[in-house]
Design an enzyme around this catalytic site. Structure first.
Site, PDB file in Angstrom:
ATOM      1  N   PRO A  24      10.448 -15.030   2.277  1.00 27.90           N
ATOM      2  CA  PRO A  24       9.428 -15.922   1.761  1.00 27.90           C
ATOM      3  C   PRO A  24       9.863 -16.882   0.680  1.00 27.90           C
ATOM      4  CG  PRO A  24       9.374 -13.841   0.632  1.00 27.90           C
ATOM      5  CD  PRO A  24      10.663 -13.965   1.349  1.00 27.90           C
ATOM      6  N   GLU A  25      10.202 -18.092   1.003  1.00 28.52           N
ATOM      7  CA  GLU A  25      10.155 -19.135  -0.008  1.00 28.52           C
ATOM      8  C   GLU A  25       9.099 -20.107   0.503  1.00 28.52           C
ATOM      9  OE1 GLU A  25      13.958 -20.548  -1.545  1.00 28.52           O
ATOM     10  OE2 GLU A  25      14.905 -18.693  -0.885  1.00 28.52           O
TER      11      GLU A  25
END
Length: 302
Positions: free
Chosen positions: A2-3
């Site tokens: 998750p970015e």
DNA sequence: CAAAGTTCCTGCGAGC
DNA sequence: TGCTCGCAGGAACTTT
């Protein structure tokens, strides 16, 4: 997984699948993730219709028609798998996620780490899988959103209001390496370890350079800082595009596909050749704030 | 040994 | 000198 770009890809997938649908059942298979699930979560979400799916920083915010917001953060290894009504949900058939994915072991829909399940009125099911359980699930009233402690100290969205003047103001007098500052969600949100390395490499700036040195004495941004802001925006935009195109090809909402589709210039390329035009440097790995940083010492100057 | 994230604690330096 | 405040760095959470 998750970015910002991966979370944005997931947001887009959940939006397509969930908006206008009513949740008919919520099943929790453990007490919580990083924090305990709120007592009222099942009650609040059961019977609620999804009105919109938003993103703030790396948080997903799902608005429901009863005035609540379901907050979901994917942590390091969180993932949603969507199963349409025509498919038969079976753990044995959905064993490990993409076999070619580097993160497949962490993100597989494997039955052992499926902590939340949402059933919708059209017969579809969404499963949240998170082996490391660094993710977050929360619910609160929409009116209370401005005072949510997880959200209230977040910095600007990099693809919206953020610009070099804003960055300069926040960098002034900061005695820490610029790489560390990029990871600080009060400086700008959504940038994680991978895209911090990538943006600095694109900008030709050393990750160890002191943050304050990117601001002029008069408080204005240096050329380097202006370039960095531009490259952060561009690397995030490009990754969102890759994620969006993968989403069209797969029914599952899977941010790992976003990472898989993107080949990095420096991240995880220790000892590899620098890919910048005309640079014959070799990528190095160093440690900053207990995280790996990848850089080319030849074209990233202090 | 290391891993894509975030929070919280400790320790240090500046300033009163 | 001593105390407080704020910031920067590091540990912790968990599983493979």
């Amino acid at each position: 997984m998750p970015e910002l770009p991966e979370v944005e890809t997931v947001r887009s997938g959940l939006e397509q699948a969930w908006v206008g649908r009513t949740i008919i059942e919520v099943i929790l298979r453990r007490d919580g993730l990083r924090f305990p699930f709120p007592e009222n979560m099942v009650n609040v979400l059961t019977g609620a219709k999804v009105e919109s799916v938003r993103r703030r920083a790396k948080y997903l915010l799902i608005d429901t028609n009863n005035g609540y917001v379901f907050l979901s953060h994917l942590g390091m290894s969180g993932r949603y798998t969507l199963i349409t009504s025509s498919e038969v949900p079976s753990y044995s058939e959905h064993s490990a996620g993409p076999a070619h994915s580097k993160f497949g072991k962490l993100t597989g829909f494997d039955g052992r780490h499926d902590h939340m399940e949402f059933r919708f009125d059209d017969g579809s099911v969404a499963v949240y899988t998170d082996p490391r359980r660094f993710g977050i699930a929360d619910v609160f009233e929409r009116a209370e959103e401005p005072i949510q402690s997880l959200l209230e100290h977040l910095g600007p969205e990099p693809l919206e209001q953020w610009n070099a003047d804003d960055a300069a103001r926040r960098c002034q007098g900061k005695r820490s390496p610029i790489k560390t500052t990029l990871l600080d969600q009060r400086f700008v949100v959504g940038v994680g370890n991978i895209y911090a390395c990538e943006a600095l490499h694109r900008s030709g700036i050393s990750p160890t350079r002191m943050t304050y040195s990117l601001v002029r004495k008069n408080g204005k941004p240096t050329k380097d800082l202006t370039r960095l802001v531009k490259e952060v925006k561009e690397v995030l935009r490009a990754a969102i595009e890759v994620g969006g195109s993968t989403l069209n090809d797969f029914a599952a909402v899977d941010g790992t596909l976003g990472y898989f589709g993107h080949h990095f210039q420096v991240y995880d390329r220790e000892d590899g050749p620098c890919l910048k035009d005309g640079c014959n440097g070799t990528i190095e790995r160093i440690t900053q704030s207990n995280r790996s940083t990848f850089l080319c010492p030849r074209c990233q100057k202090k």
